[in-house]
Write a protein that holds these residues in place. Structure first.
Motif, PDB file in Angstrom:
ATOM      1  N   SER A   1       0.823  -1.205   0.000  1.00  0.00           N
ATOM      2  CA  SER A   1       0.000   0.000   0.000  1.00  0.00           C
ATOM      3  C   SER A   1       0.856   1.253   0.000  1.00  0.00           C
ATOM      4  O   SER A   1       0.584   2.218  -0.718  1.00  0.00           O
ATOM      5  N   LEU A   2       1.892   1.217   0.825  1.00  0.00           N
ATOM      6  CA  LEU A   2       2.731   2.398   0.957  1.00  0.00           C
ATOM      7  C   LEU A   2       3.514   2.674  -0.316  1.00  0.00           C
ATOM      8  O   LEU A   2       3.671   3.826  -0.710  1.00  0.00           O
TER       9      LEU A   2
ATOM     10  N   LEU B   1       1.180   4.215  -2.733  1.00  0.00           N
ATOM     11  CA  LEU B   1       0.941   5.609  -2.374  1.00  0.00           C
ATOM     12  C   LEU B   1       2.137   6.487  -2.695  1.00  0.00           C
ATOM     13  O   LEU B   1       1.997   7.597  -3.200  1.00  0.00           O
ATOM     14  N   ARG B   2       3.330   5.973  -2.419  1.00  0.00           N
ATOM     15  CA  ARG B   2       4.534   6.764  -2.678  1.00  0.00           C
ATOM     16  C   ARG B   2       4.607   7.178  -4.149  1.00  0.00           C
ATOM     17  O   ARG B   2       4.906   8.331  -4.470  1.00  0.00           O
TER      18      ARG B   2
ATOM     19  N   LEU C   1       2.206   9.929  -4.677  1.00  0.00           N
ATOM     20  CA  LEU C   1       2.648  11.178  -4.049  1.00  0.00           C
ATOM     21  C   LEU C   1       3.733  11.840  -4.893  1.00  0.00           C
ATOM     22  O   LEU C   1       3.713  13.055  -5.119  1.00  0.00           O
TER      23      LEU C   1
ATOM     24  N   CYS D   1      -4.801  16.389  -9.846  1.00  0.00           N
ATOM     25  CA  CYS D   1      -4.099  15.628  -8.824  1.00  0.00           C
ATOM     26  C   CYS D   1      -4.606  14.201  -8.791  1.00  0.00           C
ATOM     27  O   CYS D   1      -5.812  13.968  -8.704  1.00  0.00           O
TER      28      CYS D   1
ATOM     29  N   ILE E   1      -6.048  12.093  -4.868  1.00  0.00           N
ATOM     30  CA  ILE E   1      -7.438  11.972  -4.479  1.00  0.00           C
ATOM     31  C   ILE E   1      -8.125  10.842  -5.240  1.00  0.00           C
ATOM     32  O   ILE E   1      -8.810  10.003  -4.664  1.00  0.00           O
TER      33      ILE E   1
ATOM     34  N   LEU F   1      -6.845   7.463  -3.988  1.00  0.00           N
ATOM     35  CA  LEU F   1      -7.380   7.065  -2.692  1.00  0.00           C
ATOM     36  C   LEU F   1      -8.847   6.654  -2.794  1.00  0.00           C
ATOM     37  O   LEU F   1      -9.353   5.914  -1.954  1.00  0.00           O
ATOM     38  N   SER F   2      -9.516   7.130  -3.812  1.00  0.00           N
ATOM     39  CA  SER F   2     -10.916   6.750  -3.999  1.00  0.00           C
ATOM     40  C   SER F   2     -11.047   5.441  -4.769  1.00  0.00           C
ATOM     41  O   SER F   2     -12.128   4.859  -4.829  1.00  0.00           O
ATOM     42  N   ASP F   3      -9.956   5.017  -5.356  1.00  0.00           N
ATOM     43  CA  ASP F   3      -9.998   3.941  -6.329  1.00  0.00           C
ATOM     44  C   ASP F   3      -9.970   2.571  -5.663  1.00  0.00           C
ATOM     45  O   ASP F   3      -9.111   2.259  -4.860  1.00  0.00           O
ATOM     46  N   HIS F   4     -10.895   1.779  -6.063  1.00  0.00           N
ATOM     47  CA  HIS F   4     -10.972   0.438  -5.514  1.00  0.00           C
ATOM     48  C   HIS F   4      -9.889  -0.493  -6.046  1.00  0.00           C
ATOM     49  O   HIS F   4      -9.590  -1.508  -5.438  1.00  0.00           O
TER      50      HIS F   4
ATOM     51  N   CYS G   1      -7.236  -1.668  -3.920  1.00  0.00           N
ATOM     52  CA  CYS G   1      -7.700  -2.531  -2.852  1.00  0.00           C
ATOM     53  C   CYS G   1      -7.363  -3.981  -3.122  1.00  0.00           C
ATOM     54  O   CYS G   1      -7.982  -4.595  -3.987  1.00  0.00           O
TER      55      CYS G   1
ATOM     56  N   PHE H   1     -12.749   6.229   0.111  1.00  0.00           N
ATOM     57  CA  PHE H   1     -11.644   7.188   0.108  1.00  0.00           C
ATOM     58  C   PHE H   1     -11.033   7.323   1.505  1.00  0.00           C
ATOM     59  O   PHE H   1      -9.832   7.206   1.698  1.00  0.00           O
TER      60      PHE H   1
ATOM     61  N   HIS I   1      -9.176   4.102   2.619  1.00  0.00           N
ATOM     62  CA  HIS I   1      -7.866   3.953   1.986  1.00  0.00           C
ATOM     63  C   HIS I   1      -6.844   4.880   2.616  1.00  0.00           C
ATOM     64  O   HIS I   1      -5.737   4.480   2.949  1.00  0.00           O
TER      65      HIS I   1
ATOM     66  N   LEU J   1      -3.442   3.994   4.858  1.00  0.00           N
ATOM     67  CA  LEU J   1      -2.116   4.419   4.448  1.00  0.00           C
ATOM     68  C   LEU J   1      -1.502   5.405   5.428  1.00  0.00           C
ATOM     69  O   LEU J   1      -0.458   5.983   5.183  1.00  0.00           O
TER      70      LEU J   1
ATOM     71  N   VAL K   1       6.134   8.363   4.563  1.00  0.00           N
ATOM     72  CA  VAL K   1       5.872   7.120   3.841  1.00  0.00           C
ATOM     73  C   VAL K   1       7.177   6.389   3.561  1.00  0.00           C
ATOM     74  O   VAL K   1       7.291   5.180   3.784  1.00  0.00           O
TER      75      VAL K   1
END
Lengths: 154, 154
Positions: free
Chosen positions: A101-102, A105-106, A109, A124, A127, A130-133, A136, B53, B56, B60, B95
């Motif tokens: 996950s990290l 995310l990195r 970011l 961006c 957002i 983070l909303s995206d399944h 998951c 959102f 997630h 994280l 992170v």
DNA sequence: CTTGAACCTATAGTTACTGTAGCTCTTATG
DNA sequence: CATAAGAGCTACAGTAACTATAGGTTCAAG
């Protein structure tokens, strides 16, 4: 070595707050140290060692109960490793999931920081991500996390 | 789509507890939805989206306050990206540090699980590693972590 | 039309701290 | 030796982010 240390010294050496040291004593994570004639706690190096151990483990997401188990294992080094092994295995899957996950995310970011110079929020991707399944891996249904309260990472 | 959903349905779809949904409403993370004549909350898909959102982001390591900021940004997509950029940058270092720590731990956990078959605790390296200062990249003195309360990872 | 699951509110408990109040002790300095 | 700052003491309240419980209401299936 093993010179007498005040609670302030051990806290500083171990990288935690004075209150945290007292709190750990209160909940039995560390033994109650001897006191001076004026009722102040006196520690030696072993307290720094144990507190550092606890801090590292907390930073890596072990709940205090697991650390307690680990400590009790290390206090009896001749017993079987099976229990420690169990704790380790339980932690490993969790650690892997968090790493995945990290890392995801990195990437986002970095992407965002790169792209968003003077841009608008609608460009961006954080957002969106983070909303995206699709990020998951775990099924939405078993979201009740098994690992209680991971700490702030230092 | 956008069919009426009960709180139980949204919670399940978003992968969180019913109480958590109500809690998020209470603290203003999600808007209060309309109610039925019998006072029960009715949601649509957008609630699932927002809750997903939030989940997630929580997984994280974003604190709710940062998520709140992110949400308010995504609600106004035409404003400058600078704030989102700031949040992203603040998060990135953290992170990276977490990834490093977790990768180090993973190695030790794997090593331990491999080695400790029938062995004794004194041969376990987890305990040793967690006590070891060499893993510490951050100076012990600035241990007050900047990131408040990371959540349980799902 | 009943029954049981799911909903409601309100409140208390949990984990792991962190902060504050009001005191006492220690230590450096005059 | 006095004194004042700073560190320590206890006890308790507060925080974040939930989670659980109690006691009552509503809804949907049979």
């Amino acid at each position: 070595m093993s010179a007498d240390l005040t609670i302030g010294r051990v806290a500083e050496a171990a990288g935690c707050k004075v209150q945290t040291v007292r709190y750990y004593e209160q909940i039995g994570m560390i033994p109650a140290p001897p006191r001076t004639s004026g009722n102040q706690r006196i520690y030696d190096e072993s307290a720094v060692h144990r507190l550092t151990f606890i801090r590292h483990a907390r930073e890596l997401g072990f709940p205090l109960q697991a650390i307690r188990d680990l400590i009790s294992l290390s206090d009896h080094p001749d017993q079987s490793c099976a229990a420690a092994d169990g704790i380790a295995k339980a932690q490993l899957g969790e650690v892997n999931r968090r790493i995945q996950s990290l890392i995801a995310l990195r990437g986002e970011l970095e992407h965002m920081i790169e792209q968003c110079k003077g841009g608008k929020v609608k460009d961006c991707r954080v957002i969106e991500v983070l909303s995206d399944h699709s990020l998951c891996e775990t099924d939405a249904h078993d979201a009740a996390a098994p690992m209680a309260h991971p700490p702030s990472a230092g």
